[in-house]
Design an enzyme around this catalytic site. Structure first.
Site, short mmCIF file in Angstrom:
data_model
loop_
_atom_site.label_atom_id
_atom_site.label_comp_id
_atom_site.label_asym_id
_atom_site.label_seq_id
_atom_site.Cartn_x
_atom_site.Cartn_y
_atom_site.Cartn_z
N MET A 44 -47.06 -13.61 -27.37
CA MET A 44 -46.29 -13.91 -28.57
C MET A 44 -47.07 -13.57 -29.84
O MET A 44 -46.56 -12.89 -30.73
CB MET A 44 -45.91 -15.40 -28.58
CG MET A 44 -45.07 -15.82 -29.77
SD MET A 44 -44.41 -17.50 -29.63
CE MET A 44 -45.92 -18.47 -29.66
N ASP A 47 -58.82 -7.85 -17.21
CA ASP A 47 -59.00 -9.23 -16.79
C ASP A 47 -60.20 -9.79 -17.54
O ASP A 47 -61.34 -9.46 -17.23
CB ASP A 47 -59.24 -9.28 -15.27
CG ASP A 47 -59.50 -10.70 -14.77
OD1 ASP A 47 -59.45 -11.65 -15.58
OD2 ASP A 47 -59.79 -10.85 -13.56
N ILE A 48 -59.93 -10.62 -18.55
CA ILE A 48 -61.05 -11.07 -19.39
C ILE A 48 -61.97 -12.04 -18.67
O ILE A 48 -63.04 -12.38 -19.18
CB ILE A 48 -60.56 -11.69 -20.72
CG1 ILE A 48 -59.80 -13.00 -20.50
CG2 ILE A 48 -59.74 -10.69 -21.52
CD1 ILE A 48 -59.60 -13.81 -21.77
N THR A 77 -57.69 -23.71 -31.07
CA THR A 77 -56.54 -24.61 -31.15
C THR A 77 -56.84 -25.93 -31.83
O THR A 77 -57.99 -26.39 -31.86
CB THR A 77 -56.04 -24.91 -29.71
OG1 THR A 77 -54.98 -25.87 -29.75
CG2 THR A 77 -57.16 -25.48 -28.84
N ASP A 78 -55.79 -26.56 -32.35
CA ASP A 78 -55.89 -27.91 -32.89
C ASP A 78 -56.24 -28.93 -31.80
O ASP A 78 -56.75 -30.00 -32.09
CB ASP A 78 -54.58 -28.31 -33.57
CG ASP A 78 -53.35 -28.14 -32.68
OD1 ASP A 78 -53.37 -27.25 -31.80
OD2 ASP A 78 -52.37 -28.89 -32.86
N TYR A 97 -56.79 -28.24 -21.54
CA TYR A 97 -56.55 -27.11 -22.43
C TYR A 97 -57.51 -27.14 -23.61
O TYR A 97 -58.19 -26.15 -23.91
CB TYR A 97 -55.10 -27.12 -22.92
CG TYR A 97 -54.82 -26.07 -23.97
CD1 TYR A 97 -54.87 -24.72 -23.66
CD2 TYR A 97 -54.50 -26.44 -25.27
CE1 TYR A 97 -54.62 -23.75 -24.63
CE2 TYR A 97 -54.25 -25.49 -26.25
CZ TYR A 97 -54.30 -24.15 -25.92
OH TYR A 97 -54.07 -23.20 -26.89
#
Length: 269
Positions: free
Chosen positions: A16, A37-38, A102-103, A125
């Protein structure tokens, strides 16, 4: 660094956020998860060496917050160790890395967070994304880690699309009203990257302006909703009550409600 004349690599180009980044950087080398593939260190080092970019933008991530609870090792590999390998490669070829965090690296006990606040994630996460921040800082000096929140964009699953779908499937739709953050439009975020890539290394908070609950956010999209508490709507992963990111380093972006209008126009065009 003059971003317009440098060679750019976008990782996670099919997602996205990655899709909108590709519009901002049309001449970039674009790799999706099918191309690289990281989590494979050797592949990451070899690929980035071969491309030899000046700027690497990493939008690759495992973002299913509840899924991370079930697939912890995958979350740690994709969100944690993978970014470390990318940073290692960038250090080797003297490239700048822009990476998105991320928050959810914060525990939600404060009503808002600035860039220097101490992370304390309460779900897998958030822990995996924090590991990514740490691995990048261990392997590279020239990085921009951008913490973002509540993303919505036309090229992937997001809260707005979920609300529109549920609105047609059930009546009413129950949405939690005790978790607060800042919705962020992927188009606005993508347009900010050129500016941030030219700023000093470090951590940045970049969101659209305006604080709201998930219920407030949903209310701007659909009408047939009722509020509920997090306790009434349990999820596998705990969510922070407050994950409001305060931007102290760059010019603020527009209010999320203005961004949402443009998003809805684009998706309905």
């Amino acid at each position: 660094m003059v971003v317009g004349t440098i060679k750019t690599l976008i990782l996670g180009a099919g997602g996205m956020l990655g899709s909108d980044l590709c519009k901002v950087f049309p001449d970039a080398v674009k790799l999706t998860h099918k191309d690289i593939d990281i989590t494979d260190r050797d592949q990451v080092l070899e690929s980035i060496r071969k491309i030899n970019p000046d700027l690497v933008i990493n939008a690759a991530a495992y973002t299913d917050v509840d899924g991370c609870e079930d697939r912890q090792e995958l979350a740690l590999q994709v969100n944690g160790y993978g970014p470390g390998y990318i940073a290692e490669a960038c250090n080797e070829i003297d490239a700048t890395l822009v990476h998105f965090s991320t928050d959810y690296v914060f525990n939600g006990s404060k009503k808002e967070y600035i860039e220097s606040d101490t992370p304390d994630p309460i779900n897998i996460y958030g822990s995996s994304k924090l590991l990514g921040e740490q691995k990048i800082a261990e392997n590279l000096d020239d990085y921009r880690i951008i913490r973002i929140s509540w993303l919505f964009g036309t090229h992937g699953k997001n809260f707005v699309e979920t609300m529109l779908r549920l609105s047609g499937e059930m009546d009413p739709v129950r949405v939690v009203n005790d978790q607060f953050g800042k919705p962020t439009y992927t188009v606005d975020l993508s347009n900010k990257i050129t500016e941030i890539a030219e700023l000093e290394a470090g951590i940045y908070h970049v969101t659209n302006e305006g604080v709201c609950s998930w219920y407030d956010f949903a209310s701007a999209v659909i009408n047939n909703i009722v509020p509920c508490t997090s306790e009434e709507f349990p999820r596998k992963a705990r969510r922070p009550k407050y994950s409001v990111l305060v931007n102290t380093k760059t010019e603020p972006m527009r209010h999320w409600k203005e961004a949402l209008k443009d998003y809805l126009k684009e998706r309905n065009a």
